[in-house]
Design an enzyme around this catalytic site. Structure first.
Site, PDB file in Angstrom:
ATOM      1  N   GLU A 174      -8.460 -10.688  -7.885  1.00 20.64           N
ATOM      2  CA  GLU A 174      -7.644  -9.510  -7.568  1.00 20.64           C
ATOM      3  C   GLU A 174      -6.378  -9.453  -8.430  1.00 20.64           C
ATOM      4  O   GLU A 174      -5.957  -8.371  -8.834  1.00 20.64           O
ATOM      5  CB  GLU A 174      -7.314  -9.500  -6.069  1.00 20.64           C
ATOM      6  CG  GLU A 174      -8.570  -9.249  -5.246  1.00 20.64           C
ATOM      7  CD  GLU A 174      -8.350  -9.204  -3.750  1.00 20.64           C
ATOM      8  OE1 GLU A 174      -9.287  -8.771  -3.044  1.00 20.64           O
ATOM      9  OE2 GLU A 174      -7.269  -9.592  -3.266  1.00 20.64           O
ATOM     10  N   HIS A 206      -1.943  -5.283   1.495  1.00 23.72           N
ATOM     11  CA  HIS A 206      -3.226  -5.941   1.268  1.00 23.72           C
ATOM     12  C   HIS A 206      -2.992  -7.444   1.266  1.00 23.72           C
ATOM     13  O   HIS A 206      -1.859  -7.904   1.110  1.00 23.72           O
ATOM     14  CB  HIS A 206      -3.796  -5.496  -0.086  1.00 23.72           C
ATOM     15  CG  HIS A 206      -5.034  -6.243  -0.483  1.00 23.72           C
ATOM     16  ND1 HIS A 206      -6.256  -5.976   0.087  1.00 23.72           N
ATOM     17  CD2 HIS A 206      -5.227  -7.273  -1.344  1.00 23.72           C
ATOM     18  CE1 HIS A 206      -7.160  -6.812  -0.435  1.00 23.72           C
ATOM     19  NE2 HIS A 206      -6.563  -7.604  -1.297  1.00 23.72           N
ATOM     20  N   LYS A 252       0.832  -1.204   0.000  1.00 22.76           N
ATOM     21  CA  LYS A 252       0.000   0.000   0.000  1.00 22.76           C
ATOM     22  C   LYS A 252       0.873   1.263   0.000  1.00 22.76           C
ATOM     23  O   LYS A 252       2.097   1.178   0.197  1.00 22.76           O
ATOM     24  CB  LYS A 252      -0.917  -0.045   1.236  1.00 22.76           C
ATOM     25  CG  LYS A 252      -1.913  -1.214   1.210  1.00 22.76           C
ATOM     26  CD  LYS A 252      -2.856  -1.183   2.415  1.00 22.76           C
ATOM     27  CE  LYS A 252      -3.884  -2.300   2.337  1.00 22.76           C
ATOM     28  NZ  LYS A 252      -4.865  -2.247   3.462  1.00 22.76           N
ATOM     29  N   ASN A 288      -1.908   0.041   6.875  1.00 17.63           N
ATOM     30  CA  ASN A 288      -1.353  -1.222   7.392  1.00 17.63           C
ATOM     31  C   ASN A 288      -0.460  -1.962   6.388  1.00 17.63           C
ATOM     32  O   ASN A 288      -0.385  -3.183   6.387  1.00 17.63           O
ATOM     33  CB  ASN A 288      -2.479  -2.108   7.928  1.00 17.63           C
ATOM     34  CG  ASN A 288      -3.530  -2.405   6.878  1.00 17.63           C
ATOM     35  OD1 ASN A 288      -3.367  -2.030   5.719  1.00 17.63           O
ATOM     36  ND2 ASN A 288      -4.580  -3.095   7.268  1.00 17.63           N
ATOM     37  N   TYR A 309     -12.059  -2.286  -3.717  1.00 19.27           N
ATOM     38  CA  TYR A 309     -12.612  -2.474  -2.364  1.00 19.27           C
ATOM     39  C   TYR A 309     -14.143  -2.424  -2.350  1.00 19.27           C
ATOM     40  O   TYR A 309     -14.734  -2.118  -1.309  1.00 19.27           O
ATOM     41  CB  TYR A 309     -12.028  -1.430  -1.415  1.00 19.27           C
ATOM     42  CG  TYR A 309     -10.609  -1.739  -0.971  1.00 19.27           C
ATOM     43  CD1 TYR A 309     -10.339  -2.852  -0.176  1.00 19.27           C
ATOM     44  CD2 TYR A 309      -9.547  -0.925  -1.332  1.00 19.27           C
ATOM     45  CE1 TYR A 309      -9.045  -3.149   0.237  1.00 19.27           C
ATOM     46  CE2 TYR A 309      -8.253  -1.209  -0.925  1.00 19.27           C
ATOM     47  CZ  TYR A 309      -8.006  -2.323  -0.135  1.00 19.27           C
ATOM     48  OH  TYR A 309      -6.732  -2.612   0.284  1.00 19.27           O
TER      49      TYR A 309
HETATM   50  N1  UDP Z   1      -9.812  -0.830   7.185  1.00 19.60           N
HETATM   51  C1  UDP Z   1      -9.902   0.333   7.932  1.00 19.60           C
HETATM   52  N2  UDP Z   1     -10.661   0.316   9.074  1.00 19.60           N
HETATM   53  C2  UDP Z   1     -11.324  -0.784   9.507  1.00 19.60           C
HETATM   54  C3  UDP Z   1     -11.238  -1.953   8.748  1.00 19.60           C
HETATM   55  C4  UDP Z   1     -10.459  -1.951   7.591  1.00 19.60           C
HETATM   56  O1  UDP Z   1      -9.318   1.349   7.567  1.00 19.60           O
HETATM   57  O2  UDP Z   1     -11.995  -0.724  10.551  1.00 19.60           O
HETATM   58  C5  UDP Z   1      -9.006  -0.839   5.944  1.00 19.60           C
HETATM   59  C6  UDP Z   1      -7.625  -1.437   6.167  1.00 19.60           C
HETATM   60  O3  UDP Z   1      -6.690  -0.758   5.334  1.00 19.60           O
HETATM   61  C7  UDP Z   1      -7.830  -2.860   5.698  1.00 19.60           C
HETATM   62  C8  UDP Z   1      -8.795  -2.675   4.530  1.00 19.60           C
HETATM   63  O4  UDP Z   1      -9.652  -1.625   4.963  1.00 19.60           O
HETATM   64  O5  UDP Z   1      -6.620  -3.489   5.329  1.00 19.60           O
HETATM   65  C9  UDP Z   1      -9.630  -3.885   4.173  1.00 19.60           C
HETATM   66  O6  UDP Z   1     -10.268  -4.360   5.345  1.00 19.60           O
HETATM   67  P1  UDP Z   1     -10.302  -5.914   5.681  1.00 19.60           P
HETATM   68  O7  UDP Z   1     -11.219  -6.089   6.838  1.00 19.60           O
HETATM   69  O8  UDP Z   1     -10.583  -6.684   4.439  1.00 19.60           O
HETATM   70  O9  UDP Z   1      -8.807  -6.191   6.221  1.00 19.60           O
HETATM   71  P2  UDP Z   1      -7.597  -7.013   5.584  1.00 19.60           P
HETATM   72  O10 UDP Z   1      -8.191  -8.117   4.758  1.00 19.60           O
HETATM   73  O11 UDP Z   1      -6.793  -6.033   4.781  1.00 19.60           O
HETATM   74  O12 UDP Z   1      -6.823  -7.524   6.763  1.00 19.60           O
HETATM   75 MG    MG Z   2      -9.705  -8.186   3.356  1.00 23.43          MG
END
Ligand code: UDP
Ligand code: MG
Length: 130
Positions: free
Chosen positions: A119, A108, A2, A105, A42
């Protein structure tokens, strides 16, 4: 990877961890996503309170999409990167070591093999993949 990963110059370090964990890099590039691309990528999160911030973050700088291959790739990659929120991520994981917060974070990760295929095709043409 990211925009925070790229801004922090952590692409090499993050990729090294991924390769050391046994993943093969099948495709890699650097891109600046448009708002439409980030919203489409997303789309599953559309309507969530964090959606607009997520799109803004993902378009705030370059991303490095990486297509990876490994047996048990989805689960093993999740173990390697750690929980979404670095506060909850296990010690030694990529997000624990490098991420600032739940939104920014570093990486992805696909949540299933099926979505992984979707994806990868979102970012890569067949001619760009091993
Ligand atoms: N995200 C966020 N706040 C939240 C949950 C998710 O900003 O409360 C963002 C974060 O960058 C995350 C992405 O949205 O990586 C996708 O969320 P997901 O729950 O799919 O997490 P991941 O699969 O990336 O662990
Ligand atoms: Mg996810």
């Amino acid at each position: 990877m990211k925009p925070d990963c790229v801004r922090k110059n952590l692409q090499g370090e993050v990729l090294a961890r991924i390769q050391q964990a046994g993943f093969t890099v099948v495709g890699m590039k650097q891109i600046n996503m448009t708002k439409a691309m980030a919203e489409g990528f997303y789309a599953v999160h559309k309507g969530r309170p964090f959606f607009d911030g997520l799109v803004e973050f993902m378009t705030s700088g370059a991303c490095v999409p990486v297509a990876l291959e490994k047996d048990n790739a989805v689960a093993d990659y999740r173990t390697l990167i750690g929980a979404t929120d670095p506060k909850d991520a296990a010690p030694g994981t990529i997000r624990k070591d490098f991420a600032d917060n739940k939104g920014e974070n570093i990486v992805h990760g696909s949540d299933s093999a099926e979505n992984g295929i979707i994806e990868v095709s979102y970012f890569f043409a067949q001619t760009e993949l091993l």
